[in-house]
Design a protein around this motif. Structure first.
Motif, PDB file in Angstrom:
ATOM      1  N   GLY A  50       0.807  -1.216   0.000  1.00  0.00           N
ATOM      2  CA  GLY A  50       0.000   0.000   0.000  1.00  0.00           C
ATOM      3  C   GLY A  50       0.837   1.261   0.000  1.00  0.00           C
ATOM      4  O   GLY A  50       0.579   2.206  -0.754  1.00  0.00           O
ATOM      5  N   LYS A  51       1.852   1.284   0.845  1.00  0.00           N
ATOM      6  CA  LYS A  51       2.727   2.449   0.919  1.00  0.00           C
ATOM      7  C   LYS A  51       3.477   2.649  -0.391  1.00  0.00           C
ATOM      8  O   LYS A  51       3.611   3.785  -0.881  1.00  0.00           O
ATOM      9  CB  LYS A  51       3.712   2.274   2.077  1.00  0.00           C
ATOM     10  N   ALA A  52       3.971   1.560  -0.967  1.00  0.00           N
ATOM     11  CA  ALA A  52       4.702   1.654  -2.228  1.00  0.00           C
ATOM     12  C   ALA A  52       3.792   2.142  -3.352  1.00  0.00           C
ATOM     13  O   ALA A  52       4.197   2.952  -4.199  1.00  0.00           O
ATOM     14  CB  ALA A  52       5.305   0.304  -2.585  1.00  0.00           C
ATOM     15  N   MET A  53       2.550   1.670  -3.382  1.00  0.00           N
ATOM     16  CA  MET A  53       1.613   2.117  -4.411  1.00  0.00           C
ATOM     17  C   MET A  53       1.213   3.571  -4.209  1.00  0.00           C
ATOM     18  O   MET A  53       1.026   4.310  -5.181  1.00  0.00           O
ATOM     19  CB  MET A  53       0.382   1.218  -4.427  1.00  0.00           C
ATOM     20  N   ALA A  54       1.099   3.990  -2.957  1.00  0.00           N
ATOM     21  CA  ALA A  54       0.801   5.397  -2.690  1.00  0.00           C
ATOM     22  C   ALA A  54       1.881   6.295  -3.288  1.00  0.00           C
ATOM     23  O   ALA A  54       1.591   7.299  -3.948  1.00  0.00           O
ATOM     24  CB  ALA A  54       0.673   5.627  -1.189  1.00  0.00           C
ATOM     25  N   LYS A  55       3.133   5.944  -3.078  1.00  0.00           N
ATOM     26  CA  LYS A  55       4.236   6.733  -3.630  1.00  0.00           C
ATOM     27  C   LYS A  55       4.236   6.675  -5.153  1.00  0.00           C
ATOM     28  O   LYS A  55       4.431   7.698  -5.825  1.00  0.00           O
ATOM     29  CB  LYS A  55       5.577   6.240  -3.091  1.00  0.00           C
ATOM     30  N   GLY A 111       3.561  12.873   3.967  1.00  0.00           N
ATOM     31  CA  GLY A 111       3.653  14.275   3.559  1.00  0.00           C
ATOM     32  C   GLY A 111       3.306  14.526   2.100  1.00  0.00           C
ATOM     33  O   GLY A 111       3.821  15.480   1.491  1.00  0.00           O
ATOM     34  N   PHE A 112       2.423  13.707   1.527  1.00  0.00           N
ATOM     35  CA  PHE A 112       2.090  13.856   0.111  1.00  0.00           C
ATOM     36  C   PHE A 112       1.129  15.024  -0.110  1.00  0.00           C
ATOM     37  O   PHE A 112       0.234  15.273   0.704  1.00  0.00           O
ATOM     38  CB  PHE A 112       1.428  12.586  -0.426  1.00  0.00           C
ATOM     39  N   SER A 113       1.308  15.706  -1.241  1.00  0.00           N
ATOM     40  CA  SER A 113       0.354  16.740  -1.650  1.00  0.00           C
ATOM     41  C   SER A 113      -0.861  16.090  -2.299  1.00  0.00           C
ATOM     42  O   SER A 113      -0.815  14.923  -2.713  1.00  0.00           O
ATOM     43  CB  SER A 113       1.013  17.695  -2.647  1.00  0.00           C
ATOM     44  N   ASP A 114      -1.963  16.836  -2.384  1.00  0.00           N
ATOM     45  CA  ASP A 114      -3.199  16.348  -3.015  1.00  0.00           C
ATOM     46  C   ASP A 114      -3.560  14.959  -2.503  1.00  0.00           C
ATOM     47  O   ASP A 114      -3.880  14.044  -3.281  1.00  0.00           O
ATOM     48  CB  ASP A 114      -3.055  16.329  -4.545  1.00  0.00           C
ATOM     49  N   THR A 115      -3.500  14.809  -1.190  1.00  0.00           N
ATOM     50  CA  THR A 115      -3.745  13.508  -0.573  1.00  0.00           C
ATOM     51  C   THR A 115      -4.586  13.683   0.686  1.00  0.00           C
ATOM     52  O   THR A 115      -4.308  14.556   1.511  1.00  0.00           O
ATOM     53  CB  THR A 115      -2.425  12.809  -0.201  1.00  0.00           C
ATOM     54  N   ILE A 116      -5.614  12.859   0.810  1.00  0.00           N
ATOM     55  CA  ILE A 116      -6.424  12.804   2.018  1.00  0.00           C
ATOM     56  C   ILE A 116      -6.121  11.489   2.724  1.00  0.00           C
ATOM     57  O   ILE A 116      -6.126  10.425   2.097  1.00  0.00           O
ATOM     58  CB  ILE A 116      -7.922  12.904   1.693  1.00  0.00           C
ATOM     59  N   CYS A 117      -5.843  11.568   4.012  1.00  0.00           N
ATOM     60  CA  CYS A 117      -5.537  10.387   4.813  1.00  0.00           C
ATOM     61  C   CYS A 117      -6.654  10.181   5.829  1.00  0.00           C
ATOM     62  O   CYS A 117      -7.037  11.115   6.537  1.00  0.00           O
ATOM     63  CB  CYS A 117      -4.210  10.559   5.549  1.00  0.00           C
ATOM     64  N   ASP A 157       3.639  10.073  -7.240  1.00  0.00           N
ATOM     65  CA  ASP A 157       4.686  10.573  -8.134  1.00  0.00           C
ATOM     66  C   ASP A 157       4.185  10.715  -9.565  1.00  0.00           C
ATOM     67  O   ASP A 157       4.726  11.509 -10.346  1.00  0.00           O
ATOM     68  CB  ASP A 157       5.902   9.640  -8.101  1.00  0.00           C
ATOM     69  N   ALA A 158       3.132   9.961  -9.912  1.00  0.00           N
ATOM     70  CA  ALA A 158       2.553  10.045 -11.253  1.00  0.00           C
ATOM     71  C   ALA A 158       1.519  11.162 -11.361  1.00  0.00           C
ATOM     72  O   ALA A 158       0.952  11.373 -12.442  1.00  0.00           O
ATOM     73  CB  ALA A 158       1.915   8.718 -11.628  1.00  0.00           C
ATOM     74  N   GLY A 159       1.271  11.876 -10.258  1.00  0.00           N
ATOM     75  CA  GLY A 159       0.395  13.039 -10.313  1.00  0.00           C
ATOM     76  C   GLY A 159      -1.057  12.792  -9.971  1.00  0.00           C
ATOM     77  O   GLY A 159      -1.911  13.660 -10.204  1.00  0.00           O
ATOM     78  N   HIS A 160      -1.378  11.639  -9.382  1.00  0.00           N
ATOM     79  CA  HIS A 160      -2.769  11.347  -9.028  1.00  0.00           C
ATOM     80  C   HIS A 160      -3.096  11.880  -7.634  1.00  0.00           C
ATOM     81  O   HIS A 160      -2.300  11.693  -6.698  1.00  0.00           O
ATOM     82  CB  HIS A 160      -3.019   9.836  -9.033  1.00  0.00           C
ATOM     83  N   PRO A 161      -4.266  12.472  -7.452  1.00  0.00           N
ATOM     84  CA  PRO A 161      -4.732  12.757  -6.090  1.00  0.00           C
ATOM     85  C   PRO A 161      -5.079  11.429  -5.421  1.00  0.00           C
ATOM     86  O   PRO A 161      -5.513  10.472  -6.089  1.00  0.00           O
ATOM     87  CB  PRO A 161      -5.976  13.615  -6.296  1.00  0.00           C
ATOM     88  N   LEU A 162      -4.877  11.366  -4.114  1.00  0.00           N
ATOM     89  CA  LEU A 162      -5.010  10.090  -3.412  1.00  0.00           C
ATOM     90  C   LEU A 162      -5.942  10.188  -2.214  1.00  0.00           C
ATOM     91  O   LEU A 162      -5.981  11.202  -1.519  1.00  0.00           O
ATOM     92  CB  LEU A 162      -3.645   9.619  -2.902  1.00  0.00           C
ATOM     93  N   LEU A 163      -6.651   9.095  -1.971  1.00  0.00           N
ATOM     94  CA  LEU A 163      -7.274   8.854  -0.686  1.00  0.00           C
ATOM     95  C   LEU A 163      -6.578   7.630  -0.113  1.00  0.00           C
ATOM     96  O   LEU A 163      -6.670   6.533  -0.682  1.00  0.00           O
ATOM     97  CB  LEU A 163      -8.773   8.591  -0.822  1.00  0.00           C
TER      98      LEU A 163
END
Length: 240
Positions: free
Chosen positions: A15-20, A43-49, A24-30
Motif C-alpha cells: 500500500g505504501k509503495a503504491m501510494a508513492k 507528507g504527500f500533496s493532493d492527498t487525504i488520509c 509521483d505520477a500526479g494522481h490525487p489520493l485517498l
C-alpha cells in the motif's frame, strides 16, 4: 489533475509503495489505514488520509465520498488491506480465521460495493483486488489464509464478469513471497522461523513492494479497453 486513486492498507508494504507510485505520477489520493499517523507522515500533496477499518462499510464509504467531493469520482480503487495469520488448521485459533475472512474478504467486498454503481454509470473505472498465490494454490499452514485469498480470486472474477458490459475493469494481483512485514502478523513463532528459513534456503523474497507497485501502475495505465485480468508475480526462484 489526474483521476482519484483510493488505496486501502496504505500505511506499509504494498500500500505504501503504491501510494508513492501513484503520487509521483500526479494522481490525487485517498489513503486509508488503521494507523493514520503513518499515512500523514508521508507528507504527500493532493492527498487525504483517513483512519478506516475496511470491515466498517459505513466509515469506508464516508471516507470515499468525502474525497470524491474534493477530487472527483474514484477512477481506481485498490483493495490492498489484508492480514496473513498462518497456522495449522487443527490447532489455529478460530478467531484468527474470522479476522482474515473479515479483513481479506469482507473488506474487499465492501470496497467494491461502494464504487461499483458509480463506475457503471460512468462506464469507466478500475478495481484492483489483492489476492495471493495462496489464492490459486495451497500451501502448508495456510489453510485459513488460502480460504480468504481463494475467496478474493473468486469474487473478483464474478465482479469482472458482472461489470464487463459497463466497461469497468476488475484486476487481480497475486503476489508470491515478497519482502514485506506481512509475516509479522502470524502469531506462531515456529511457523515464522520455518518460513524465514525457507526464504534463506531458496533465496526467494527478492521482490520488493516497489516492484509490485510498478506492476499495478502498468496494468492501470493500459487503455480502458485492455483488462489484464490477473497477474501472478513472484520471485523467479520461487518454484511453488
Amino acid at each position: 489533475m489526474k483521476s482519484l486513486v483510493v488505496i486501502t492498507g496504505a500505511s506499509s508494504g504494498f500500500g505504501k509503495a503504491m501510494a508513492k507510485e501513484f503520487h509521483d505520477a500526479g494522481h490525487p489520493l485517498l489513503l486509508l489505514a488503521r494507523h493514520v499517523e503513518k499515512l500523514e507522515a508521508l507528507g504527500f500533496s493532493d492527498t487525504i488520509c483517513q483512519k478506516v477499518d475496511v470491515t466498517d462499510q459505513d466509515t469506508f464509504q464516508k471516507a470515499i465520498r468525502q474525497a470524491e467531493e474534493v477530487y472527483g469520482k474514484t477512477d481506481l480503487l485498490i483493495n490492498n488491506a489484508g492480514v496473513m495469520l498462518l497456522g495449522n488448521l487443527e490447532i489455529q485459533d478460530p478467531k484468527e480465521w474470522q479476522q482474515m475472512l473479515d479483513i481479506n474478504v469482507m473488506g474487499v467486498m465492501n470496497g467494491m460495493q461502494i464504487v461499483m454503481e458509480d463506475m457503471k454509470k460512468r462506464q469507466h473505472g478500475t478495481i484492483v483486488n489483492f489476492s495471493s498465490l495462496a489464492g490459486v494454490k495451497p500451501f502448508v499452514n495456510h489453510a485459513a489464509y488460502c480460504a480468504s485469498k481463494y475467496a478474493v480470486s473468486g469474487l473478483s472474477e464474478v465482479a469482472r464478469m458482472e461489470l464487463s458490459a459497463n466497461d469497468v475493469r476488475v484486476i487481480r494481483i497475486l503476489p508470491g513471497a515478497v519482502n514485506t512485514n506481512l509475516l509479522s502478523h502470524t502469531t506462531s513463532n515456529t511457523i515464522k522461523d520455518d518460513y524465514n528459513a525457507w526464504l534463506k534456503e531458496t533465496g526467494v523474497g527478492r521482490i520488493t513492494p516497489e516492484d509490485v507497485a510498478k506492476t499495478v501502475h502498468f496494468v492501470y495505465d493500459m487503455p480502458q479497453a485492455v483488462n489484464i485480468r490477473e497477474i501472478q508475480i513472484a520471485d523467479t526462484k520461487q518454484d511453488a
